[in-house]
Scaffold this motif. Structure first.
Motif: not given
Lengths: 289, 391
Positions: A69-74, A83-92
């Motif tokens: 699951x690759x989320x959009x940076x937000x 404020x920080x811009x975070x790009x995260x991903x999850x493995x599921x």
């Protein structure tokens, strides 16, 4: 073509049709559930060849692999109000196929959507309680472990999904903050450069001053020693002269004067003489009267 | 799965069977009616293009049984070919039977059951490469640009092929995350300078850990941090620090050069001074000794005959003086108040030693003449006046 053959072919065709409808293969990459008129009758069907009742039962297959699951940076707000811009991903991956089907009707996008909403909310909460520094460096692992746990609590039962890992890929500063970081970095470098140059001057000045001092000291000491030696010589000479000349000072001054006359008058000097001097005593008179 | 339904789709595959070399090779073993059927079929095929037309023509003119046989033959041949496959040295084959994992095969000629077994080839020897170039925050909240190169191999083909979706992309994401994590917990200076190897090691450990957790079957063989540099916006400032360090070195070197030249020179001069002083001392003492001894010797003789020696010394000395000098004898008693001494003429007539001409110009001589005249007049006036008073 004989009728027998025709019948044979038809029977074969029907058998094939039934077989093709009833037999199904679940791939190693997949898990499946079996539905009978929409009701789940077979749960978590493993890879291999399986049988279902044609036309009555239906099979839904789902991806059993580890999915991303690759989320959009937000943008997230940290506790330092930055404020920080975070790009995260999850493995599921799908753990409970039945629960997954019930929660999402097997639609992966829906599952991703649900997961990413949870992830977003969780990250927002976690970031809000941490400073930028903690997020960037110290507590990433804790943060991620906590997020994974949190997601699992919510998803394992409801969605039939197991979250293996949540990772922050990038934590970046927004442009204006980045620029201020650049400015600060530049300023720090300028300070360092100036410090280096000043240190250089300091050291150089020290070395030169030390050299100058050494030079002065050496010369002064040399002068001192030289004068001492000369003085010793003078003293020695004086002593020698004195011990010799004190035997008859009058005779000394006589001989010394004679010597001085000889030294004083050079060649071609013009001397005006009066004939009545002692030297010319005999010039006018043999008796010297 | 075209071959599942030979009745429906067998014939369209005939043209392919015909062109197949295997078909001709095995032709001798087949019943003759098949050969006939083949010939027939080939004739038909010459004018035909589409599979649908083909089928229609065959059913009209050809024998149904023969055609069926051909179909079966072709089918058997195709299946025969499908049952054999080769694996390259670089590959491993993941074999699934009816969708279920069966075994992993190594390089060589391998067999499988057609339609039932499925083989996924995975290259397990090639060292694969992935590049990341990112700008990221460090622990001290600076920003650096890091370029990373990941070399990896597939260790577990089963996991690689079956357990994870898009393994390469997973690797990239995981590598980026691991890199950022490690950079985020390291200060900027070590990253830019000496800490790269350590950083690479840490990223490798972390990344391998992630990859294992995601069941990618990949093994990291090496991680290189190709470049770690400050971003372009601050590059000038960083370069200036390097320049400043050079400047510092240069200043120190120059100062040392100065010190190295000035101190030995001073030492040399000091040495000279001391030597000169001791030379002076030796000279003056030796002279004193010499003169003293000379005086003492003379004095010894003088004591024997003081009057004569004294007289002799005096006359010798004065002779010496007068011999070299020009003499003007002035008899003051003569009473000539005005006396003209042609000194310049005297000087001209004298034999001049070398160098005198240079030193004494005519103006010097005339000045000297004036001086002598003044001297003589003053003396005359004093003697005359005293005499007059005496009278």
């Amino acid at each position: 073509m004989s009728p027998k053959a025709m019948i044979g072919i038809i029977i074969a065709g029907v058998l094939l049709l039934v077989a093709s409808q009833g037999l199904y293969v679940v791939n190693e990459k997949e898990r499946a559930i079996k539905l009978q008129f929409g009701e789940v009758v077979g749960d978590d069907i493993q890879p291999g060849l399986h049988w279902k009742t044609p036309f009555v039962q239906n099979v839904k297959k789902f991806d059993a692999r580890v999915l991303t699951l690759d989320t959009n940076p937000s943008r997230y707000l940290t506790s330092g109000k930055k404020y920080v811009i975070v790009d995260s991903f999850a493995k599921w991956r799908i753990k409970d196929v039945k629960a997954y089907y019930r929660a999402t009707s097997g639609n992966r996008f829906e599952a991703s959507n649900l997961l990413s909403n949870l992830l977003n909310k969780g990250l927002r909460d976690e970031f809000a309680s941490r400073t930028l520094h903690e997020v960037v460096s110290g507590e990433r692992d804790e943060l991620m472990t906590k997020m994974t746990q949190l997601l699992n609590e919510n998803t394992q039962e409801e969605l039939g999904v197991e979250v293996l890992d949540v990772r922050v890929k990038a934590i970046d500063l927004p442009d204006d903050l980045s620029n201020s970081v650049y400015n600060r970095m530049s300023a720090e470098r300028e300070r360092e450069a100036r410090e280096q140059r000043s240190q250089g001057k300091e050291l150089a000045e020290g070395i030169q001053a030390d050299a100058d001092r050494q030079k002065t000291v050496i010369e002064a000491e040399a002068y001192r020693d030289a004068e001492r030696i000369r003085g010793e010589g003078d003293a020695e000479a004086a002593r020698i002269y004195a011990s010799a000349y004190s035997k008859d000072p009058e005779f000394y001054s006589f001989t010394r004067s004679l010597k001085a006359y000889q030294e004083t008058f050079k060649e071609n000097d013009v001397i005006l003489l009066q004939p009545d001097s002692d030297f010319f005593r005999y010039l006018k008179d043999s008796k010297g009267q | 799965m075209a071959w599942n339904e030979p009745g429906g789709k067998g014939n369209p595959n005939d043209p392919w069977g015909n062109n197949n070399r295997g078909n001709n090779n095995r032709g001798g073993n087949q019943p003759p009616d098949l050969d006939e059927a083949l010939k027939q079929l080939m004739d038909k095929l010459n004018g035909l293009f589409g599979g649908g037309n083909n089928r229609g023509n065959n059913s009209k003119s050809g024998g149904g049984g023969g055609l069926f046989g051909v179909a079966i033959l072709v089918l058997v041949l195709m299946l025969g070919f499908q049952s054999v496959y080769t694996l390259d040295e670089t590959q491993q084959g993941v074999v699934m039977r009816l969708g279920k994992y069966l075994k992993t095969e190594n390089a060589g000629l391998r067999f499988k059951i057609p339609l039932v077994d499925q083989v996924v080839r995975v290259n397990t020897t090639q060292v694969r490469n992935a590049e990341i170039k990112e700008r990221m925050l460090t622990e001290d909240e600076n920003i650096v640009e890091v370029e990373l190169n990941v070399q990896y191999r597939v260790m577990d083909p089963v996991a690689f092929a079956l357990r994870v979706e898009q393994p390469e992309r997973t690797l990239l994401s995981a590598a980026e995350s691991a890199l950022r994590h490690e950079v985020g917990s390291t200060a900027m200076d070590p990253i830019l300078t000496v800490g790269r190897a350590v950083l690479a090691d840490q990223v490798q450990v972390r990344l391998q850990n992630y990859l294992d957790r995601y069941q990618t079957g990949m093994v990291i063989s090496q991680i290189n941090i190709k470049d770690a540099r400050p971003p372009a916006q601050v590059k000038a400032a960083f370069d200036d620090v390097q320049k400043a360090k050079q400047d510092k070195e240069r200043l120190i070197n120059e100062a040392e050069a100065y010190a190295n030249s000035i101190v030995p020179e001073a030492r040399g001069r000091a040495q000279r001074q001391l030597e000169e002083a001791s030379a002076y001392k030796s000279r003056i003492v030796a002279r004193a000794e010499g003169e003293a001894e000379r005086f003492e010797s003379l004095y010894g003789e003088y004591r024997n005959a003081p009057k004569v020696t004294r007289e002799r010394l005096y006359i010798e000395a004065v002779t010496n003086v007068y011999t070299n000098a020009s003499k003007v004898l002035v008899d003051v008693e003569g009473g000539n108040n005005m006396m003209y001494l042609p000194l310049d003429q005297l000087m001209k007539n004298m034999p001049k030693p070398a160098g005198v001409q240079d030193i004494m110009s005519s103006s010097d001589i005339s000045r000297l003449t004036d001086q002598v005249l003044r001297e003589v007049r003053s003396r005359q006036s004093t003697t005359t006046s005293s005499r007059r008073e005496g009278r």
